[in-house]
Scaffold this motif. Structure first.
Motif, mmCIF file in Angstrom:
data_model
loop_
_atom_site.group_PDB
_atom_site.id
_atom_site.type_symbol
_atom_site.label_atom_id
_atom_site.label_comp_id
_atom_site.label_asym_id
_atom_site.label_seq_id
_atom_site.Cartn_x
_atom_site.Cartn_y
_atom_site.Cartn_z
ATOM 1 N N THR A 143 0.859 -1.177 0.000
ATOM 2 C CA THR A 143 0.000 0.000 0.000
ATOM 3 C C THR A 143 0.897 1.229 0.000
ATOM 4 O O THR A 143 2.062 1.167 0.412
ATOM 5 C CB THR A 143 -0.923 0.006 1.216
ATOM 6 N N VAL B 15 -1.863 -3.233 -3.780
ATOM 7 C CA VAL B 15 -1.405 -3.806 -5.040
ATOM 8 C C VAL B 15 -0.708 -5.115 -4.711
ATOM 9 O O VAL B 15 0.161 -5.155 -3.831
ATOM 10 C CB VAL B 15 -0.448 -2.865 -5.786
ATOM 11 N N GLN C 18 -4.226 -4.461 -8.773
ATOM 12 C CA GLN C 18 -4.844 -3.692 -7.695
ATOM 13 C C GLN C 18 -6.064 -4.437 -7.154
ATOM 14 O O GLN C 18 -6.955 -4.837 -7.914
ATOM 15 C CB GLN C 18 -5.279 -2.324 -8.203
ATOM 16 N N THR D 247 -9.058 -3.696 -4.433
ATOM 17 C CA THR D 247 -9.705 -2.686 -3.609
ATOM 18 C C THR D 247 -10.943 -3.302 -2.969
ATOM 19 O O THR D 247 -11.815 -3.824 -3.676
ATOM 20 C CB THR D 247 -10.094 -1.458 -4.427
#
Length: 114
Positions: A39, A92, A109, A111
């Motif tokens: 991060t 990531v 990525q 999220t």
């Protein structure tokens, strides 16, 4: 030599994702493989490790019981199945062999957000 990660995306807490990392340029089946995550502003941390044969796996405490690492040596690919995702899993994600290659892939990525 190349590492290509894929499979990331935007998911809600509690959902699942499966990441893939396809390697080329070295004898994949001879190396243990590792998934890492990073991060912004933090060091890259190890998430999961799998031995070259796939016979043993190791996990960071934060993901143990939720993530599963696996590999298919015929496809030169390592996977990370991520279940029960939490917002703190947002990062990531990268893969690399052990010992690490000097170059890293572009990452994928992940999220986790409602």
């Amino acid at each position: 030599v190349q590492l290509v990660e894929s499979g990331g995306g935007l998911v809600q807490p509690g959902e699942s994702l499966r990441l893939s990392c396809t390697a080329s340029g070295f004898t994949f089946s001879s190396y243990a493989m590792n998934w890492y995550r990073q991060t912004p502003g933090k060091e890259r941390e190890s998430v999961a490790t799998i031995t070259n044969s796939g016979g043993s796996t190791y996990y960071a405490r934060s993901v143990k019981g939720r993530f599963t690492i696996s590999r298919d040596n015929a496809k030169n690919t390592v996977y990370l199945q991520m279940n029960s995702l939490k917002p703190e899993d947002t990062a990531v994600y990268y893969c690399n062999r052990i010992p690490s290659l000097q170059g890293w892939g572009q990452g994928t990525q992940v999220t986790v957000s409602s």
